[in-house]
Write a protein that holds these residues in place. Structure first.
Motif, PDB file in Angstrom:
ATOM      1  N   ILE A 109     -58.570 -24.666  80.782  1.00  0.00           N
ATOM      2  CA  ILE A 109     -58.826 -23.275  80.412  1.00  0.00           C
ATOM      3  C   ILE A 109     -58.160 -23.030  79.050  1.00  0.00           C
ATOM      4  N   GLY A 110     -59.091 -22.326  78.292  1.00  0.00           N
ATOM      5  CA  GLY A 110     -58.573 -21.830  76.851  1.00  0.00           C
ATOM      6  C   GLY A 110     -58.537 -20.276  76.985  1.00  0.00           C
ATOM      7  N   ILE A 111     -57.312 -19.557  76.466  1.00  0.00           N
ATOM      8  CA  ILE A 111     -57.066 -18.308  76.608  1.00  0.00           C
ATOM      9  C   ILE A 111     -56.666 -17.786  75.485  1.00  0.00           C
ATOM     10  N   SER A 112     -57.020 -16.583  75.267  1.00  0.00           N
ATOM     11  CA  SER A 112     -56.542 -15.879  74.104  1.00  0.00           C
ATOM     12  C   SER A 112     -55.383 -14.931  74.240  1.00  0.00           C
ATOM     13  N   TRP A 113     -54.970 -14.011  73.451  1.00  0.00           N
ATOM     14  CA  TRP A 113     -53.999 -12.944  73.983  1.00  0.00           C
ATOM     15  C   TRP A 113     -54.299 -11.586  73.456  1.00  0.00           C
ATOM     16  N   GLY A 114     -53.459 -10.578  73.681  1.00  0.00           N
ATOM     17  CA  GLY A 114     -53.822  -9.210  73.293  1.00  0.00           C
ATOM     18  C   GLY A 114     -53.743  -8.267  74.641  1.00  0.00           C
ATOM     19  N   MET A 115     -53.896  -6.884  74.379  1.00  0.00           N
ATOM     20  CA  MET A 115     -53.560  -5.958  75.360  1.00  0.00           C
ATOM     21  C   MET A 115     -54.214  -6.427  76.707  1.00  0.00           C
ATOM     22  N   THR A 116     -55.722  -6.442  76.276  1.00  0.00           N
ATOM     23  CA  THR A 116     -56.600  -6.610  77.699  1.00  0.00           C
ATOM     24  C   THR A 116     -56.252  -7.881  78.266  1.00  0.00           C
ATOM     25  N   MET A 117     -55.893  -8.943  77.733  1.00  0.00           N
ATOM     26  CA  MET A 117     -55.522 -10.368  78.224  1.00  0.00           C
ATOM     27  C   MET A 117     -54.071 -10.252  79.169  1.00  0.00           C
ATOM     28  N   ALA A 118     -53.399  -9.477  78.507  1.00  0.00           N
ATOM     29  CA  ALA A 118     -51.995  -8.999  79.131  1.00  0.00           C
ATOM     30  C   ALA A 118     -52.466  -8.442  80.555  1.00  0.00           C
ATOM     31  N   ALA A 119     -53.352  -7.473  80.434  1.00  0.00           N
ATOM     32  CA  ALA A 119     -53.649  -6.874  81.630  1.00  0.00           C
ATOM     33  C   ALA A 119     -54.225  -7.566  82.766  1.00  0.00           C
ATOM     34  N   VAL A 120     -54.976  -8.709  82.325  1.00  0.00           N
ATOM     35  CA  VAL A 120     -55.648  -9.696  83.268  1.00  0.00           C
ATOM     36  C   VAL A 120     -54.729 -10.357  83.837  1.00  0.00           C
ATOM     37  N   ALA A 121     -53.659 -10.975  82.824  1.00  0.00           N
ATOM     38  CA  ALA A 121     -52.383 -11.966  83.379  1.00  0.00           C
ATOM     39  C   ALA A 121     -51.770 -11.170  84.289  1.00  0.00           C
ATOM     40  N   GLU A 122     -51.592  -9.870  84.633  1.00  0.00           N
ATOM     41  CA  GLU A 122     -50.802  -9.365  85.544  1.00  0.00           C
ATOM     42  C   GLU A 122     -51.486  -9.328  87.065  1.00  0.00           C
ATOM     43  N   GLN A 123     -52.881  -9.453  87.012  1.00  0.00           N
ATOM     44  CA  GLN A 123     -53.425  -9.602  88.126  1.00  0.00           C
ATOM     45  C   GLN A 123     -53.686 -11.107  89.109  1.00  0.00           C
ATOM     46  N   LEU A 124     -53.292 -11.887  88.044  1.00  0.00           N
ATOM     47  CA  LEU A 124     -53.240 -13.407  88.632  1.00  0.00           C
ATOM     48  C   LEU A 124     -52.391 -13.634  89.751  1.00  0.00           C
TER      49      LEU A 124
END
Length: 320
Positions: A109-124
């Motif tokens: 699984i490839g992932i980028s970074w950024g504010m939206t991705m940080a919000a996604v990470a919090e929901q995992l």
């Protein structure tokens, strides 16, 4: 008030259903004291309040966007409360549910970074998978104090899937193509980029080309350089690579100085998942769609309507 007393009041109120007035009479204290105790119980983590609600998508918007851009998956969350933080949380929850369905053992699984991705990470949440690898799609080291959250996001995805992490501890943009070649000749960096290229699933945000961009704030551009980029028609970026409204790379020299997965390789992914929230990102999203850099889109009701309204106005061929 000691912890034992806080716990007693919290259980009487939340578990037994007593009113604050009833508890105050029982404990021979004022109602205001009970109110303060309940507030303290929340702040100290004794009480945790969760709001659980169904997150049903808006199918008519999904169908219109999916049909227009021939996408594999579109998920549009309803906007219940129009605060960006809450909207991102809901989109992140929806994406996690989708990942639960598609992630297999031994996936890359490839992932980028950024504010939206940080919000996604919090929901995992934790998912039972084995042999999964999580790899950064682009360099994640900022040139200033402003954090990219790259390591935090990588850690969250790694923990969720019990995976092995592969970071790219290098700047995402360097001074010359020659430096890119030198950095990418390092065996560890080369192996990580190869994993990114071979990932079955890629997840990334779509950045808006503006002075609010993390790439600008992290010091990768001077104000003059960024103004020149905007004048070349940049509307957004994916994995730090900038494109115009037609989805074309708008500065090939800048692109040659960028470390990370080339955008054309995203077109080869089984799941190329873009996450984007906010009306201000409409041009960025349309540029990414026009370029074919995603086959799955996770967004919100307001943004989805703005995308459709923009295309209906016949402005897609604008240069800015």
């Amino acid at each position: 008030m000691d912890i034992k007393k806080l716990l007693k009041i919290a259980r009487l109120y939340y578990e037994m259903g007593l009113t604050q007035e009833q508890i105050a009479q029982q404990e021979k204290v004022s109602r205001a004291t009970i109110s303060r105790a309940l507030d303290a119980a929340i702040k100290q983590g004794i009480v945790e309040i969760k709001i659980r609600y169904p997150l049903n998508s808006i199918e008519d918007l999904e169908e219109k966007i999916s049909k227009k851009y021939a996408l594999k998956k579109v998920y549009v969350v309803p906007v219940i409360v129009s605060y960006p933080e809450i909207i991102k949380k809901d989109v992140g929850r929806a994406l996690f549910r989708f990942l639960e369905q598609i992630v297999k053992d031994n996936d890359i699984i490839g992932i980028s970074w950024g504010m939206t991705m940080a919000a996604v990470a919090e929901q995992l949440e934790r998912v039972e998978r084995t042999g999964v690898k999580i790899v950064q799609l682009n360099g994640g080291v900022g040139k200033s104090y402003f954090a990219t959250n790259a390591s935090t996001i990588l850690e969250a995805f790694t923990n969720a899937f019990s995976a092995v992490p592969y970071s790219l501890p290098v700047p995402t943009i360097v001074d010359s193509p020659e430096i890119v070649n030198v950095i990418c000749s390092d065996s560890r960096i080369r192996d990580t980029l190869e994993l990114a290229s071979n990932s079955r699933i890629a997840i990334y945000g779509i950045g808006k080309a503006s002075i609010d961009s993390i790439l600008f704030k992290t010091g990768y551009f001077t104000p003059e350089e960024y103004e020149e980029l905007l004048n070349k028609g940049a509307v957004g970026d994916i994995c730090s690579r900038y494109f115009n409204i037609q989805g074309e790379i708008c500065d090939k020299y800048l692109d040659s100085r960028t470390i990370g997965i080339p955008l054309n390789l995203l077109k080869e992914k089984e799941y190329a998942i873009a996450v984007a929230v906010g009306e201000d990102k409409v041009k960025s999203i349309i540029g990414a769609l026009q370029g074919g850099y995603l086959n799955c889109l996770f967004t919100d009701e307001i943004t989805a309507n703005a995308i459709l309204n923009y295309q209906e106005r016949g402005r897609i061929n604008e240069s800015s």
